[in-house]
Design an enzyme around this catalytic site. Sequence first.
Site, PDB file in Angstrom:
ATOM      1  N   GLY A   1      -8.229   8.384   1.691  1.00 52.22           N
ATOM      2  CA  GLY A   1      -8.758   7.017   1.711  1.00 52.22           C
ATOM      3  C   GLY A   1      -9.299   6.523   0.387  1.00 52.22           C
ATOM      4  O   GLY A   1     -10.153   5.644   0.357  1.00 52.22           O
TER       5      GLY A   1
ATOM      6  N   ASN B   1      -7.737   4.718  -1.678  1.00 53.63           N
ATOM      7  CA  ASN B   1      -7.353   3.301  -1.776  1.00 53.63           C
ATOM      8  C   ASN B   1      -8.268   2.422  -0.920  1.00 53.63           C
ATOM      9  O   ASN B   1      -8.610   1.312  -1.324  1.00 53.63           O
ATOM     10  CB  ASN B   1      -5.890   3.110  -1.382  1.00 53.63           C
ATOM     11  CG  ASN B   1      -4.956   3.423  -2.539  1.00 53.63           C
ATOM     12  OD1 ASN B   1      -4.904   2.689  -3.524  1.00 53.63           O
ATOM     13  ND2 ASN B   1      -4.235   4.532  -2.441  1.00 53.63           N
TER      14      ASN B   1
ATOM     15  N   LEU C   1       5.638   1.916  11.750  1.00 51.61           N
ATOM     16  CA  LEU C   1       5.233   0.845  12.667  1.00 51.61           C
ATOM     17  C   LEU C   1       6.461   0.221  13.327  1.00 51.61           C
ATOM     18  O   LEU C   1       7.507   0.095  12.691  1.00 51.61           O
ATOM     19  CB  LEU C   1       4.453  -0.221  11.892  1.00 51.61           C
ATOM     20  CG  LEU C   1       3.188   0.308  11.197  1.00 51.61           C
ATOM     21  CD1 LEU C   1       2.545  -0.796  10.370  1.00 51.61           C
ATOM     22  CD2 LEU C   1       2.195   0.875  12.213  1.00 51.61           C
TER      23      LEU C   1
ATOM     24  N   ASN D   1       1.712  -2.717   2.153  1.00 45.37           N
ATOM     25  CA  ASN D   1       1.685  -1.264   1.965  1.00 45.37           C
ATOM     26  C   ASN D   1       1.618  -0.982   0.471  1.00 45.37           C
ATOM     27  O   ASN D   1       2.147  -1.743  -0.338  1.00 45.37           O
ATOM     28  CB  ASN D   1       2.972  -0.655   2.544  1.00 45.37           C
ATOM     29  CG  ASN D   1       3.025   0.849   2.369  1.00 45.37           C
ATOM     30  OD1 ASN D   1       2.052   1.549   2.656  1.00 45.37           O
ATOM     31  ND2 ASN D   1       4.137   1.371   1.883  1.00 45.37           N
TER      32      ASN D   1
ATOM     33  N   HIS E   1       2.763   1.896  -2.317  1.00 46.89           N
ATOM     34  CA  HIS E   1       3.627   3.071  -2.493  1.00 46.89           C
ATOM     35  C   HIS E   1       3.498   3.548  -3.944  1.00 46.89           C
ATOM     36  O   HIS E   1       3.531   2.728  -4.867  1.00 46.89           O
ATOM     37  CB  HIS E   1       5.082   2.718  -2.164  1.00 46.89           C
ATOM     38  CG  HIS E   1       5.977   3.902  -2.257  1.00 46.89           C
ATOM     39  ND1 HIS E   1       6.039   4.868  -1.264  1.00 46.89           N
ATOM     40  CD2 HIS E   1       6.814   4.320  -3.244  1.00 46.89           C
ATOM     41  CE1 HIS E   1       6.887   5.815  -1.630  1.00 46.89           C
ATOM     42  NE2 HIS E   1       7.368   5.509  -2.829  1.00 46.89           N
TER      43      HIS E   1
ATOM     44  N   ASP F   1       9.646   1.076   3.110  1.00 45.62           N
ATOM     45  CA  ASP F   1       9.438   0.679   1.708  1.00 45.62           C
ATOM     46  C   ASP F   1      10.448  -0.361   1.223  1.00 45.62           C
ATOM     47  O   ASP F   1      10.776  -0.400   0.033  1.00 45.62           O
ATOM     48  CB  ASP F   1       9.478   1.904   0.767  1.00 45.62           C
ATOM     49  CG  ASP F   1       8.457   2.980   1.137  1.00 45.62           C
ATOM     50  OD1 ASP F   1       7.368   2.625   1.612  1.00 45.62           O
ATOM     51  OD2 ASP F   1       8.754   4.172   0.944  1.00 45.62           O
TER      52      ASP F   1
ATOM     53  N   GLU G   1      -3.052   2.284  -8.654  1.00 46.41           N
ATOM     54  CA  GLU G   1      -3.083   1.887  -7.232  1.00 46.41           C
ATOM     55  C   GLU G   1      -4.421   1.246  -6.898  1.00 46.41           C
ATOM     56  O   GLU G   1      -4.493   0.255  -6.166  1.00 46.41           O
ATOM     57  CB  GLU G   1      -2.877   3.117  -6.334  1.00 46.41           C
ATOM     58  CG  GLU G   1      -1.484   3.692  -6.375  1.00 46.41           C
ATOM     59  CD  GLU G   1      -1.324   4.832  -5.372  1.00 46.41           C
ATOM     60  OE1 GLU G   1      -1.721   4.684  -4.205  1.00 46.41           O
ATOM     61  OE2 GLU G   1      -0.782   5.886  -5.759  1.00 46.41           O
TER      62      GLU G   1
HETATM   63  C1  GRF Z   1      -1.457   6.950  -2.198  1.00 47.90           C
HETATM   64  O1  GRF Z   1      -0.759   7.517  -3.257  1.00 47.90           O
HETATM   65  C2  GRF Z   1      -0.663   5.852  -1.585  1.00 47.90           C
HETATM   66  O2  GRF Z   1       0.110   5.144  -2.495  1.00 47.90           O
HETATM   67  C3  GRF Z   1       0.247   6.590  -0.672  1.00 47.90           C
HETATM   68  O3  GRF Z   1      -0.537   7.620  -0.134  1.00 47.90           O
HETATM   69  C4  GRF Z   1      -1.605   7.946  -1.040  1.00 47.90           C
HETATM   70  C5  GRF Z   1      -2.869   7.785  -0.273  1.00 47.90           C
HETATM   71  O4  GRF Z   1      -4.004   8.064  -1.013  1.00 47.90           O
HETATM   72  N1  GRF Z   1       0.910   5.708   0.253  1.00 47.90           N
HETATM   73  P1  GRF Z   1      -5.459   7.729  -0.452  1.00 47.90           P
HETATM   74  O5  GRF Z   1      -5.528   8.260   0.975  1.00 47.90           O
HETATM   75  O6  GRF Z   1      -5.667   6.255  -0.512  1.00 47.90           O
HETATM   76  O7  GRF Z   1      -6.391   8.485  -1.353  1.00 47.90           O
END
Ligand code: GRF
Length: 202
Positions: A12, A14, A90, A104, A106, A147, A176
């Site tokens: 988590g 992000n 989903l 999303n 990626h 994606d 990210e």
């Molecule tokens: C990230 O690299 C995201 O792009 C991918 O999964 C990873 C998740 O990281 N889809 P986090 O759980 O947000 O640390």
Amino acid sequence: MLKIAVLVSGSGSNLQSIIDSIEAQELKCSIEMVISDKEGVFGIERAKQKGIKTYVLDKKIYGKEISKEVLRLTENKVDLIVLAGFLSILDSELITSFKNKIINIHPSLIPSFCGPSMYGIKVHEKAIDYGVKFSGCTVHFVDEGTDTGAIICQKVVPVHPEDTAESLQKRVLVEEHKALPEVIKLISEGRVKVDGRKITII
Ligand code: GRF
């Protein structure tokens, strides 16, 4: 104010970048709920620490019903669903109900190193093996493919000769954490114009 649900399957970080951006008052939106498809992930802990409502829809229990449950929890309650490292697929009912309202992130420059079973460290291993000089991350709308939805934002990082998948992953993750809050902010300000696959920031 834009209401969002954040879906996670792992650490988590992000999700944390969104929380930090809200707390820094750079982003005005409200995280109504955090949903995980896995028990005991740190993403859920991060949400609980901030008093955000959490739901765990264990993939092993819900199987293909996860989407229906996500729809039940989010319908008429949020304006945007943010997949932040969410690994379950989903279904079309949810995607149709939230058309252009699911995004999303990626960890590659789509359409490279993406698609079914391309997630986590594998993405970066493939980038290193291929010998690309640049990689990065992509935030896109979610459609029925994996994606394949329209691209909203990409951030680029260099790949160095001495890089490992892990060092590249770290460099991409920094971007990210900028890209996801930025896109949510643009959406919250009504600045993302969609014309098929062509996204314009107005
Ligand atoms: C990230 O690299 C995201 O792009 C991918 O999964 C990873 C998740 O990281 N889809 P986090 O759980 O947000 O640390």
